[in-house]
Design a protein around this motif. Structure first.
Motif, short mmCIF file in Angstrom:
data_model
loop_
_atom_site.label_atom_id
_atom_site.label_comp_id
_atom_site.label_asym_id
_atom_site.label_seq_id
_atom_site.Cartn_x
_atom_site.Cartn_y
_atom_site.Cartn_z
N LEU A 228 0.86 -1.20 0.00
CA LEU A 228 0.00 0.00 0.00
C LEU A 228 0.88 1.25 0.00
O LEU A 228 0.59 2.24 -0.67
N ARG A 229 1.99 1.17 0.76
CA ARG A 229 2.94 2.29 0.79
C ARG A 229 3.52 2.52 -0.60
O ARG A 229 3.60 3.64 -1.08
N GLN A 230 3.89 1.43 -1.28
CA GLN A 230 4.43 1.56 -2.65
C GLN A 230 3.39 2.13 -3.60
O GLN A 230 3.69 3.02 -4.39
N LEU A 231 2.16 1.63 -3.50
CA LEU A 231 1.09 2.13 -4.39
C LEU A 231 0.86 3.62 -4.16
O LEU A 231 0.55 4.37 -5.09
N GLY A 232 1.05 4.04 -2.92
CA GLY A 232 0.87 5.45 -2.57
C GLY A 232 1.87 6.38 -3.26
O GLY A 232 1.67 7.59 -3.27
N ARG A 233 2.93 5.83 -3.83
CA ARG A 233 3.85 6.69 -4.61
C ARG A 233 3.25 7.01 -5.97
O ARG A 233 3.69 7.93 -6.65
N GLU A 234 2.21 6.25 -6.38
CA GLU A 234 1.62 6.45 -7.71
C GLU A 234 0.24 7.09 -7.66
O GLU A 234 -0.10 7.87 -8.55
N VAL A 235 -0.57 6.72 -6.68
CA VAL A 235 -1.96 7.19 -6.60
C VAL A 235 -2.30 7.49 -5.12
O VAL A 235 -1.58 7.04 -4.23
N PRO A 236 -3.39 8.23 -4.88
CA PRO A 236 -3.81 8.42 -3.48
C PRO A 236 -4.28 7.08 -2.88
O PRO A 236 -5.05 6.36 -3.53
N VAL B 212 -10.54 12.29 -1.25
CA VAL B 212 -9.60 11.40 -1.95
C VAL B 212 -9.68 11.62 -3.47
O VAL B 212 -8.71 11.40 -4.18
N SER B 213 -10.82 12.10 -3.94
CA SER B 213 -10.99 12.33 -5.38
C SER B 213 -10.07 13.41 -5.90
O SER B 213 -9.76 13.45 -7.09
N THR B 214 -9.67 14.34 -5.02
CA THR B 214 -8.83 15.45 -5.47
C THR B 214 -7.44 15.42 -4.82
O THR B 214 -6.67 16.36 -4.97
N ALA B 215 -7.13 14.34 -4.11
CA ALA B 215 -5.86 14.28 -3.38
C ALA B 215 -4.71 13.92 -4.32
O ALA B 215 -4.92 13.22 -5.32
N PRO B 216 -3.51 14.38 -3.99
CA PRO B 216 -2.34 13.92 -4.75
C PRO B 216 -1.97 12.50 -4.32
O PRO B 216 -2.51 11.98 -3.34
N ALA B 217 -1.05 11.89 -5.07
CA ALA B 217 -0.57 10.56 -4.68
C ALA B 217 -0.01 10.62 -3.27
O ALA B 217 0.54 11.64 -2.84
N GLY B 218 -0.16 9.52 -2.52
CA GLY B 218 0.37 9.48 -1.15
C GLY B 218 -0.47 8.53 -0.33
O GLY B 218 -1.64 8.27 -0.67
#
Ligand SMILES: NC(=O)c1ccc[n+]([C@@H]2O[C@H](COP(=O)([O-])OP(=O)(O)OC[C@H]3O[C@@H](n4cnc5c(N)ncnc54)[C@H](OP(=O)(O)O)[C@@H]3O)[C@@H](O)[C@H]2O)c1
Length: 243
Positions: A89-97, A213-219
């Motif tokens: 999940l941490r890795q995915l957070g580098r690409e999408v919220p 979450v719809s408007t959040a940056p990746a993280g």
């Protein structure tokens, strides 16, 4: 629903207790559902922009793969998260919220904040309370202790500096759950308790997260981080027949 009019939701676990209630609330809010997944199949009508995974750990790989493929945000609300999944999940957070939502209910957030408030008094109190965490779910819940109970014990340890003296699980009774933190002082106790009597508590939390979450940056963030942010800004009060 403000701020989420362009969102297309995906629900993994759409036929479950939480998933079915979430689908129905999304439909009532006018949010299109582009993915409904269950053991019967993963039915895609259009690629979702925000995926809610409310299934189980067995869906994890496919959910992550699809979020990556669609660049969709993920709200991961499955309670049991093995360490390997937490890392991914941490890795995915580098690409999408990505939102980790151990417990979606706003009452759990309030319980955590109350516990932190007591812990912050610790150094000024004549004696630091001894904390014990208790949780109850119906027998349908396989794992124990619940992720929320573990979180309560961890919050107490982090904010007071003392570990919880006990963490007890009971599997009995009716849906949905009870969590309590008993704080013992000499000759007296204070209990901070949270009872959830309907799955709507989690559904309302999920709907609160959607515009953010719809408007959040990746993280990678927690649902509580989002509640902190929303409540600091002031969430409009929803009309409720209960209040
Ligand atoms: N974060 C929170 O606040 C919160 C609150 C409540 C529950 N939860 C969590 O949400 C999850 C669901 O809870 P629930 O009570 O709704 O459970 P449930 O009623 O058993 O529903 C599970 C859902 O997952 C689907 N599913 C399971 N294995 C699958 C697979 N291999 N492939 C595709 N779909 C699969 C099921 O599909 P079928 O119908 O086809 O079996 C069903 O739709 C659990 O992890 C629970 O701990 C979280």
């Amino acid at each position: 629903m403000t701020g989420s009019s362009a969102s297309v939701a995906g629900v993994v676990g759409a036929t479950g207790r939480l998933g079915a209630a979430l689908c129905s609330a999304l439909e009532s809010a006018g949010v299109p559902i582009g993915l409904r997944a269950s053991r019967a199949g993963w039915a895609v009508q259009e690629p979702p922009t925000v995926v809610f995974d409310v299934s189980g750990p067995e869906c994890f790989d496919r959910t992550v793969r699809l979020c990556r493929q669609w660049s969709a945000a993920l709200v991961y609300a499955v309670s049991a998260v093995p360490d390997a999944h937490a890392d991914r999940l941490r890795q995915l957070g580098r690409e999408v919220p990505v939102v980790r939502a151990t417990n979606l209910s706003i009452g759990h957030w309030i319980q955590i904040r109350l516990l932190e408030a007591v812990a912050s008094l610790g150094p000024s109190l004549p004696v630091l309370p001894v904390a014990a965490v208790w949780e109850r779910h119906p027998i349908t819940k396989a794992d124990r202790p619940s992720a929320s109970a573990t979180e309560l014990a961890e919050v107490w340890r982090e904010s007071s500096g003392a570990p919880a003296a006990d963490l007890t699980s009971v599997r009995a009774g009716h849906p949905v759950s009870d969590h309590a933190v008993q704080l013992d002082l000499p000759d007296e106790s204070v209990t901070i308790a949270h009872a959830v009597t309907g799955i709507g508590a989690a559904v309302r939390g999920a709907l609160l997260l959607l515009p953010w979450v719809s408007t959040a940056p990746a993280g990678l963030v927690t649902a509580h981080h989002i509640y902190d942010d929303l409540i600091a800004k002031g969430v409009p009060h929803a009309a409720s027949p209960q209040h």
